[in-house]
Design a protein around this motif. Sequence first.
Motif: not given
Length: 512
Positions: A60-68
């Motif tokens: 995806p050409s979007k804003r990706i946020t990954v939270n652990l």
Amino acid sequence: MLANIRTGAIKGIEGFEVSVEVDIAPGLPSLSVVGLPDIEVRESKDRVTAAVRNSGFDFPSKRITVNLGPAELRKSGTHFDLPIALGILAASDQLSANATQKLSRFLVLGELALDGSLRPCAGVLPMLISCKKLNKTAVIPPQNVLEGQVSAAPFITPHTLRELVDYLEERIDETAVKIQFIPQEETAPQTELDFSDVKGQALAKRALEIAAAGGHNVLMIGLPGTGKSMLAKRFPGILPPLTQEEALEITKIYSICNLMGKSKLLTQRPFRDPHHTISDVALIGGGSNPRPGEVSLAHNGVLFLDEFAEFSRSSLEVLREPLENGQVTISRAKETVSYPARFTLVAAMNPCPCGNLGNPLKPCTCTPMQINRYKSRISGPLLDRIDLTVNLNPVKYTDWNKHSEGETSAQIRERVLKAREIQRKRFAGTTTTANAFMTPAQLKAFCPLPPGADTILEAAMRKFGLSARSLDKILKTARTIADLEGSENIETKHLIEVMQYRPLDRKGVADV
């Protein structure tokens, strides 16, 4: 769109569950990972990006946020690659609702290569054990299958990201992503090192037999070439076999350090012999991202420190905690971790820097100041934690030229096993495994003094300045000698024999 994938992490040698939350929102293309990730986890975004694209999916050409989560615990390791990639696919609707629902039953672990294939990762075993408690099926790389078998947790082993997605979408069945049982690979027999190879040194052999029977620490002092290293390398051959619990605990430590090799369960007691130039962190463990050190890798085995006095003073002082408590606690600003470190210390040293102090044929070239500086690296509190000290004399020609062999390791081991069996019954139902690890209450219950022993110990304490810890160690060692003889109670002769192995109490290290 939001997706939630379950994975694991490690604190100390125990695994815990981690939630990988992936959110995709409109905005400039970016991928950020939060939740106290270390550098290995932060670098995963580049591996994941390439792996997703090279596996035939759209990134995806979007804003990706990954939270652990939980966010307050530090996360380390490369096994977060696969759950992050799956989270991105689920959040971008590249997985069907049925596949996403199926994915919720899994705990996902795996490093991704740039082509989307799975690579092995460290620490799988403790995370799988936690996965078993969570009643989840694990996804692990094929190279970690032996650890999966040890854990007894249900698992599948896809080879690539694409293969795992095809399984979730039910385009292939479980047989394609599940490796069948692999038998334990037979370890190559080690070179036979037997006590019968060592000429003379009866006192040192006896000291090592006592150490093996009771889990006691040993220091050997002698001229170069007297057999100190030979004896130490043969010491593991007289130790009792590992129990199932001990083997699993060692295997977990080696799994965290990625030192498993081709074995699924370590069945031999570890023998670690680090060089004297080792750093404090490498010996005790730690670092910015804490990892077990040599003392933990020697857990339930032997830590051999040759050239004992050549180790730095700071390196030797860090041994005091594991020798006393059987574990290492490493504190950092945001976390504290503990590693088990219950090992038998076997140390060897020369009497002086040139090695000839006390040699009747070769004069010592060291000055008194050099000798004192050399031996002062070993502090009194550290020596106080060593149960047995033995001086090795040069081997006589008549001993060296003897054609008859001395006792073999098998003969000595037989006596050690009998003594350990006595201790197993004695400490049944407790965490104590050997005499050296007795608690004060157990010491009082199992080590009553024989008649007249009070006078002997009081005189020794007054004359040689013995500490209370030294007296405890004398009693524990005497208990082991009694066990070797099959004696129910400690006798005076057992206490007298122990005194032979404590010359440093009588002289002080600078005078030996």
